[in-house]
Design a protein around this motif. Structure first.
Motif, short mmCIF file in Angstrom:
data_model
loop_
_atom_site.label_atom_id
_atom_site.label_comp_id
_atom_site.label_asym_id
_atom_site.label_seq_id
_atom_site.Cartn_x
_atom_site.Cartn_y
_atom_site.Cartn_z
N GLU A 294 0.83 -1.30 -0.02
CA GLU A 294 0.13 -0.10 0.04
C GLU A 294 0.99 1.19 0.01
O GLU A 294 1.67 1.47 0.88
CB GLU A 294 -1.08 0.03 1.40
CG GLU A 294 -1.84 -1.16 1.21
CD GLU A 294 -2.99 -0.85 2.76
OE1 GLU A 294 -3.79 0.18 2.35
OE2 GLU A 294 -2.60 -1.67 3.32
N LEU A 295 0.72 2.06 -0.92
CA LEU A 295 1.52 3.32 -1.07
C LEU A 295 0.50 4.36 -1.23
O LEU A 295 -0.49 4.24 -1.87
CB LEU A 295 2.44 3.23 -2.38
CG LEU A 295 3.09 2.28 -2.60
CD1 LEU A 295 4.30 2.41 -3.78
CD2 LEU A 295 4.37 1.96 -1.32
N GLN A 296 0.75 5.56 -0.78
CA GLN A 296 -0.06 6.79 -0.93
C GLN A 296 -0.10 7.22 -2.54
O GLN A 296 0.88 6.91 -3.21
CB GLN A 296 0.67 7.88 -0.16
CG GLN A 296 0.35 7.92 1.32
CD GLN A 296 0.66 9.23 2.12
OE1 GLN A 296 0.60 10.27 1.60
NE2 GLN A 296 1.26 9.07 3.34
N PRO A 297 -1.09 7.57 -3.02
CA PRO A 297 -1.21 8.06 -4.20
C PRO A 297 -0.22 8.98 -4.53
O PRO A 297 -0.17 9.91 -3.98
CB PRO A 297 -2.63 8.63 -4.50
CG PRO A 297 -3.46 8.09 -3.51
CD PRO A 297 -2.39 7.76 -1.99
N GLY A 298 0.52 8.93 -5.80
CA GLY A 298 1.51 9.79 -6.33
C GLY A 298 2.69 9.71 -5.44
O GLY A 298 3.80 10.40 -5.55
N ALA A 299 3.13 8.78 -4.44
CA ALA A 299 4.06 8.84 -3.51
C ALA A 299 5.33 8.36 -4.27
O ALA A 299 6.44 8.60 -3.77
CB ALA A 299 3.87 8.17 -2.28
N LEU A 300 5.20 7.30 -5.23
CA LEU A 300 6.24 6.56 -5.77
C LEU A 300 6.97 7.42 -6.60
O LEU A 300 6.63 7.88 -7.80
CB LEU A 300 5.84 5.57 -6.30
CG LEU A 300 6.59 4.52 -7.13
CD1 LEU A 300 7.68 3.90 -6.06
CD2 LEU A 300 6.20 3.30 -7.84
N ILE A 301 8.42 7.34 -6.54
CA ILE A 301 9.21 7.88 -7.36
C ILE A 301 9.85 6.79 -8.04
O ILE A 301 10.67 5.90 -7.49
CB ILE A 301 10.30 8.79 -6.84
CG1 ILE A 301 9.78 10.18 -6.12
CG2 ILE A 301 11.50 9.32 -7.78
CD1 ILE A 301 10.75 11.00 -5.40
#
Length: 558
Positions: A294-301
């Motif tokens: 689970e990742l926050q929306p837009g958190a992934l680089i």
């Protein structure tokens, strides 16, 4: 410079750092083998079959950066193919060389052995194209150019390549120019823009984290990643395909990450992170707790070998190494306060050898105490890998596992390659009885090369990981119960130099571990458990697989 096609190929392999070629002799590769025998600096390591040879090349490549395997056409190619596919899935650079029938047979579509006797010489190549990043059939007119093209691909893309080598061209003379540069350079303007994006995101982040995957091993990014994390105080976590690539101690080590299968608190920390720097991350079922990340929306680089995706923008034409270096050079200023990292509870320590009943819980606790800093630890798919992925390993250990392709039997021949690649380190292998029976022949090769390895054979009387998914009492999960401890002597080992023991209770394990600690060379310990005894986490994994594959909660649902 003049040379032969065969010597050119060997020179090019040595220039890549290859000093061992694993394989099995066959009538279409014998002349090339003769040349290898006469070439200083490169050795042929004969294995018991081609599948094991390719696994060994994989294990060697994980330690040294690249491996090589030599097979004969058709039967050898397809025997090795599963291991080559595994190297492709896991991002391991392996050069596969296939000695094939002579050019005149290919040209006349002769019906020769090791083919389907239909005149088709393209079917094997078609198979390999699915699992390699470049392939070729050498011919005198283009041998150098094609060799360089394929070897450039294995260096740049860090996955297997395939070279068919007709048997009658090994000593054909050709002009051999110097090898071309294999360095991939980023576009400087695009690199500066991409680094700016990442620096800005880090500066704005309240809770950043770095997720490490196999790309760090593939491209040797260890120092760059550590420098980045240290300079800005960013904690890092590792997927199961990247365990031990970075130090697993210190203030910035968050812990292993596998979605909801992560260590306590790790999944929540990643879930709440507003800047997740993913280094080659692929969320495979087996590395993500069955897609429970689970990742926050837009958190992934999303940093990949030759691209960056950040805030919905994609940048090509840059390398991960150049990007990490540029980001590290551009970060400045005082480190902001970060949220406290979760603290995992210490493992329980046995008060005495009789404090807990005998079983795998006790065994794996003892194993953690047995391991030393700098060990290379192999663990096969199933109970052993699950246990090691949950273990705390000493500093400087390397974990040799195959969680993505997940072929049982991989770890024994892969450990052979690792042993020969790094003979000065102690090697420890954990393998189940079912996995061992897949590739057991390579125990004889470990003995022949006098490898310094301790093998723990986990005897559960069958396929425990499959029992945890379905069929806990089913006959299809049973296997023959070999006399495992007798195998080292039966496979040609020097009885005086081999330590072969059995442990079926705590006292016998204590005795075995004490003897192994004083032993140099191959030690083989068969450790016995009841069929459904398993390390912590295997039952959870079994339930997750059962739900995903079959849509049921328990086997009784049938």
């Amino acid at each position: 410079m003049r040379g032969s096609i065969g010597s050119m190929l060997l020179d090019r392999l040595q220039q890549l750092g290859i000093s061992r070629i694993y394989g099995v002799p066959g009538d279409y590769n014998l002349e090339f083998l003769e040349l290898i025998e006469r070439t200083p600096g490169i050795a042929f390591i004969g294995t018991c079959n081609e599948l094991n040879a390719a696994y060994a090349a994989d294990g060697d490549a994980r330690m040294t950066g690249i491996g090589a395997v030599l097979v004969t056409y058709g039967v050898g190619d397809l025997s090795a193919l599963s291991a080559v596919a595994g190297a492709c899935a896991e991002g391991v650079p392996v050069v596969v060389i296939s000695g094939m029938p002579p050019m005149h047979a290919i040209g006349s579509r002769a019906l020769v052995h090791h083919t389907l006797a239909d005149g088709d010489y393209d079917n094997v190549m078609a198979c390999y194209r699915q699992f390699t990043v470049a392939s070729t059939r050498l011919q005198p007119a283009t041998a150098v150019a094609e060799t360089d093209r394929v070897l450039h691909a294995v260096q740049a893309l860090k996955r297997p390549v395939y070279i068919q080598f007709p048997s009658d061209i090994c000593y054909v003379g050709i002009d051999v120019p110097p090898p071309p540069s294999a360095i991939v350079v980023s576009d400087p303007d695009l690199l500066a823009q991409a680094a700016g994006w990442v620096v800005q995101r880090i500066a704005q982040a309240r809770q950043p984290v770095v997720l490490v995957d196999a790309m760090v091993r593939q491209y040797g990014l260890h120092d760059l990643v550590l420098r980045l994390c240290t300079q800005y105080g960013i904690p890092y976590a590792a997927l199961s395909s990247a365990r031990t690539l970075l130090p697993e101690t210190g203030a910035l080590w968050l812990g292993p990450y596998g979605g909801q299968a992560s260590a306590p608190g790790v999944a929540d920390y990643v879930k709440n992170a507003d800047c997740v720097i993913g280094l080659g991350v692929r969320f495979v079922d087996s590395t993500s707790g069955y897609f429970s990340q689970e990742l926050q929306p837009g958190a992934l680089i999303d940093v990949q070998p030759f691209s960056l995706t950040c805030d919905g923008k994609n940048m090509q034409g840059i390398t991960a190494a150049d990007l990490l270096g540029a980001v590290g050079r551009n970060i400045s200023g005082k480190q902001p306060a970060r949220p406290a990292l979760p603290v995992s509870p210490d493992h329980a320590v046995l008060a005495s050898s009789g404090a807990q009943p005998w079983g795998q819980a006790v065994f794996w606790q003892q194993v953690e105490a047995f391991l030393r800093p700098g060990d290379i630890v192999g663990a096969d798919n199933g109970s052993s890998m699950v246990a090691m992925l949950h273990a705390r390993l000493p500093a400087g250990c390397s974990l040799l596992v195959q969680p993505v392709w997940a072929a049982i039997g991989y770890s024994l021949p892969a450990s052979l390659g690792a042993c020969l690649a790094q003979p000065d380190r102690r090697h420890v292998l954990f393998i189940g009885d079912g996995s061992f029976q897949m590739t057991a022949q390579e125990l004889s090769t470990l003995l022949r090369h006098r490898c310094n390895i301790t093998i723990f054979l986990i005897n559960n009387g069958g396929y425990t990981i499959e029992r945890m998914i379905l069929g806990p009492q089913a006959a299809y999960n049973d296997i023959a119960n070999w006399n495992y401890a007798a195998l080292p002597a039966a496979m040609g080992g020097d009885a005086a130099a081999i330590l072969s023991l059995k442990a079926e209770n705590q006292a016998e394990l204590d005795t075995a571990l004490a003897q192994v600690a004083q032993h140099e060379g191959l030690a083989f310990i068969e450790v016995g458990f009841i069929p459904m005894d398993a390390p912590a986490g295997l039952d959870v994994m079994g339930r997750a697989v059962r739900r995903y594959d079959y849509g049921i909660e328990t086997p009784e649902s049938f």
